[in-house]
Scaffold this motif. Structure first.
Motif, short mmCIF file in Angstrom:
data_model
loop_
_atom_site.label_atom_id
_atom_site.label_comp_id
_atom_site.label_asym_id
_atom_site.label_seq_id
_atom_site.Cartn_x
_atom_site.Cartn_y
_atom_site.Cartn_z
N SER A 199 0.80 -1.22 0.00
CA SER A 199 0.00 0.00 0.00
C SER A 199 0.83 1.27 0.00
CB SER A 199 -0.91 0.01 1.23
OG SER A 199 -0.13 0.14 2.40
N LYS A 200 2.12 1.17 0.37
CA LYS A 200 3.02 2.32 0.43
C LYS A 200 2.54 3.38 1.41
CE LYS A 200 5.56 0.67 -2.95
NZ LYS A 200 6.91 0.14 -2.72
N ARG A 201 1.78 2.95 2.44
CA ARG A 201 1.31 3.91 3.43
C ARG A 201 2.46 4.38 4.32
NH1 ARG A 201 -3.56 0.66 6.08
NH2 ARG A 201 -2.10 -1.02 5.66
N GLU A 202 2.35 5.62 4.80
CA GLU A 202 3.37 6.19 5.66
C GLU A 202 2.83 6.32 7.08
OE1 GLU A 202 6.33 9.47 4.46
OE2 GLU A 202 4.79 10.54 5.61
N THR A 203 3.61 5.90 8.03
CA THR A 203 3.24 6.01 9.44
C THR A 203 4.28 6.86 10.16
OG1 THR A 203 2.20 3.81 9.41
CG2 THR A 203 2.76 4.74 11.57
N VAL A 204 3.83 7.92 10.80
CA VAL A 204 4.75 8.86 11.45
C VAL A 204 4.78 8.60 12.96
CG1 VAL A 204 5.23 11.28 11.95
CG2 VAL A 204 4.35 10.62 9.70
N PHE A 205 5.99 8.41 13.47
CA PHE A 205 6.22 8.31 14.91
C PHE A 205 7.01 9.54 15.35
CE2 PHE A 205 6.27 3.45 14.38
CZ PHE A 205 4.91 3.35 14.67
N ALA A 206 6.62 10.11 16.46
CA ALA A 206 7.37 11.23 17.05
C ALA A 206 8.35 10.69 18.08
CB ALA A 206 6.43 12.22 17.71
N VAL A 207 9.56 11.24 18.08
CA VAL A 207 10.59 10.87 19.05
C VAL A 207 10.94 12.11 19.86
CG1 VAL A 207 12.96 10.06 19.36
CG2 VAL A 207 11.52 9.04 17.59
N PHE A 243 10.89 21.42 26.97
CA PHE A 243 10.09 20.19 26.93
C PHE A 243 8.63 20.51 26.61
CE2 PHE A 243 7.53 16.81 28.73
CZ PHE A 243 8.23 15.66 28.40
N ILE A 244 8.08 21.51 27.27
CA ILE A 244 6.69 21.90 27.04
C ILE A 244 6.49 22.36 25.60
CG2 ILE A 244 4.93 23.59 27.66
CD1 ILE A 244 6.14 23.55 30.51
N GLU A 245 7.44 23.12 25.09
CA GLU A 245 7.36 23.62 23.70
C GLU A 245 7.32 22.45 22.71
OE1 GLU A 245 10.22 25.97 20.52
OE2 GLU A 245 10.61 26.18 22.67
N LYS A 246 8.19 21.46 22.91
CA LYS A 246 8.25 20.34 21.97
C LYS A 246 7.01 19.47 22.04
CE LYS A 246 12.18 21.58 20.34
NZ LYS A 246 12.26 22.15 18.97
N THR A 247 6.46 19.28 23.24
CA THR A 247 5.24 18.47 23.33
C THR A 247 4.08 19.18 22.63
OG1 THR A 247 4.70 19.42 25.51
CG2 THR A 247 5.96 17.37 25.48
N ALA A 248 4.05 20.49 22.71
CA ALA A 248 3.01 21.24 22.01
C ALA A 248 3.15 21.08 20.50
CB ALA A 248 3.07 22.72 22.40
N GLU A 249 4.38 21.08 20.01
CA GLU A 249 4.61 20.89 18.57
C GLU A 249 4.14 19.50 18.13
OE1 GLU A 249 8.67 21.62 17.59
OE2 GLU A 249 8.69 23.64 18.44
N ILE A 250 4.38 18.50 18.94
CA ILE A 250 3.94 17.14 18.60
C ILE A 250 2.42 17.09 18.49
CG2 ILE A 250 3.76 14.78 19.47
CD1 ILE A 250 6.55 15.15 20.69
N LEU A 251 1.73 17.74 19.42
CA LEU A 251 0.27 17.67 19.44
C LEU A 251 -0.38 18.50 18.34
CD1 LEU A 251 -0.26 17.79 23.30
CD2 LEU A 251 -0.52 15.82 21.79
N GLU A 252 0.38 19.41 17.73
CA GLU A 252 -0.17 20.17 16.61
C GLU A 252 -0.51 19.26 15.43
OE1 GLU A 252 2.57 23.22 15.55
OE2 GLU A 252 2.24 24.41 17.36
N ASN A 253 0.33 18.26 15.20
CA ASN A 253 0.08 17.27 14.15
C ASN A 253 0.26 15.89 14.77
OD1 ASN A 253 -0.19 18.94 11.57
ND2 ASN A 253 1.76 19.70 12.40
N PRO A 254 -0.77 15.38 15.43
CA PRO A 254 -0.63 14.15 16.22
C PRO A 254 -0.10 12.98 15.38
CG PRO A 254 -2.70 15.22 16.73
CD PRO A 254 -2.11 15.95 15.55
N PRO A 255 0.95 12.32 15.86
CA PRO A 255 1.53 11.18 15.15
C PRO A 255 0.79 9.89 15.47
CG PRO A 255 2.78 11.62 17.13
CD PRO A 255 1.69 12.66 17.08
N ALA A 256 1.22 8.81 14.85
CA ALA A 256 0.61 7.51 15.12
C ALA A 256 1.07 6.94 16.45
CB ALA A 256 0.94 6.54 13.99
N GLY A 257 2.22 7.40 16.94
CA GLY A 257 2.75 6.94 18.21
C GLY A 257 3.91 7.82 18.62
N VAL A 258 4.29 7.74 19.89
CA VAL A 258 5.37 8.58 20.42
C VAL A 258 6.35 7.73 21.21
CG1 VAL A 258 5.96 10.56 21.89
CG2 VAL A 258 3.81 10.56 20.60
N LEU A 259 7.62 7.96 20.94
CA LEU A 259 8.70 7.39 21.75
C LEU A 259 9.30 8.55 22.53
CD1 LEU A 259 11.56 5.05 20.42
CD2 LEU A 259 11.91 6.73 22.20
N LEU A 260 9.34 8.45 23.86
CA LEU A 260 9.82 9.60 24.64
C LEU A 260 10.58 9.19 25.87
CD1 LEU A 260 7.25 11.25 26.98
CD2 LEU A 260 6.57 9.25 25.64
#
Length: 340
Positions: A50-58, A104-121
């Motif tokens: 399917s060539k689907r893309e899955t985005v994970f945030a780190v 840390f707060i700034e980066k978490t806000a950036e992640i939530l602007e475009n929610p990923p499929a999963g997060v490694l933190l």
């Protein structure tokens, strides 16, 4: 399967992946055949097709230099990402400064602007990490912890060292063969220390050893940011001269700072700290550090991203807690460990 059901391959595909319009009778017929054949779809093969893309945030601390600890888990994450890229896995990196909570707060806000499929933190600061993960929970976004764990949160998995046990082991190594009533220095080095859960777990494990064994040692705790001057001031404030220190436990990878200070005074208390980074290796080779407790950070990063992949894409259960080994490194076995 399509031939057995008397339908097209496309119809079978729509039923298996729950998309498109299929009559209830046909759907029931196909699912009955699926059950009879004990069929399990090859998700990885279908993902490739399917060539689907899955985005994970780190979300990790920014490494201040190539010699610092956080370059190590990142190398493991990168290796895993290279292997998983064929399945459409893409990483977005969010690196925060460890000077305080703002980054840390700034980066978490950036992640939530475009929610990923999963997060490694790395839940480096407890309060803000709890707030962030509660938002991930509300959005149904799975997350994996690396390096430290947080109670009363809901990660898919935690990959890292058992901090309490490593503190317990540090106490045992330092105390071995010593009489009672010796002076031990427990040093936390860093910022936001009251908000770093894994350091406090190490501290608790350290104290627990002496309580469990009913051993009476004089343990003095010091918290500094990253300054030799601070160390001198804190010791002076507690009426402690360097010559009186028998053993030192540093709860993170900045042990080389403490070892370097005592070495400059030509003093050699027994010292235990963490992580096989170049400044610590140098001190270990010079016998200024006696033991390094290492936790395979590259392996942590590699396993953490794989756990997220298995949960999100392969829909497989993953271990809730994945404890890495607690390796005791000395000058004598350093070369063998480095060769791994």
């Amino acid at each position: 399967m399509a031939e057995k059901a008397g339908v097209s391959i496309g119809t079978v595909d729509r039923v298996l992946h729950n998309r498109g319009e299929v009559s209830a009778v046909t759907k029931e017929k196909i699912l009955a055949i699926v059950n009879d054949l004990n069929y399990r779809p090859n998700f990885l093969a279908s993902t490739l097709a399917s060539k689907r893309e899955t985005v994970f945030a780190v979300l990790l601390p920014k490494a201040p230099s190539e010699d610092s600890y956080w370059t190590r888990p990142m190398s493991g994450i990168t290796r895993s990402a290279d292997e998983l890229s064929q399945f459409g896995v893409k990483l977005e990196l969010f690196l925060f400064d460890t000077e305080g909570a703002a980054s840390f707060i700034e980066k978490t806000a950036e992640i939530l602007e475009n929610p990923p499929a999963g997060v490694l933190l790395a839940p480096w600061i407890s309060r803000e990490a709890r707030l962030f993960t509660s938002k991930l929970d509300a959005l149904g976004i799975p997350y994996v912890y690396i390096d430290s764990n947080l109670k009363a949160t809901h990660p898919v998995s935690f990959i890292g060292q058992n901090s309490f046990q490593s503190g317990h082991l540090a106490a045992k190594l330092l105390n071995y063969g010593l009489p009672e009533e010796r002076t031990f220095l427990l040093v936390h080095v860093g910022r936001e220390l009251d908000n770093q859960n894994h350091l406090h777990q190490r501290e608790q494990g350290f104290y627990d050893y002496f309580n469990e064994k009913s051993i009476q040692q004089n343990i003095i705790k010091i918290e500094i940011q990253e300054s030799e001057t601070e160390l001198k001031q804190q010791m002076a404030a507690k009426g402690l001269s360097p010559e009186k220190v028998d053993c030192i436990y540093v709860t993170n990878s900045r042990v080389h700072l403490i070892a370097g200070y005592f070495s400059s005074l030509n003093l050699h208390p027994r010292i235990v700290g963490y992580d096989l980074i170049p400044p610590n290796v140098k001190m270990l080779e010079q016998d200024a550090i006696d033991f390094l407790l290492c936790q395979n950070p590259e392996g942590q990063g590699y396993r953490a991203l794989n756990a997220l992949f298995d949960n999100v894409l392969r829909k497989l259960p993953v271990e809730k807690e994945n404890f890495t080994s607690i390796d005791i490194i000395t000058r004598e076995n350093l070369d063998y460990y480095s060769a791994k």
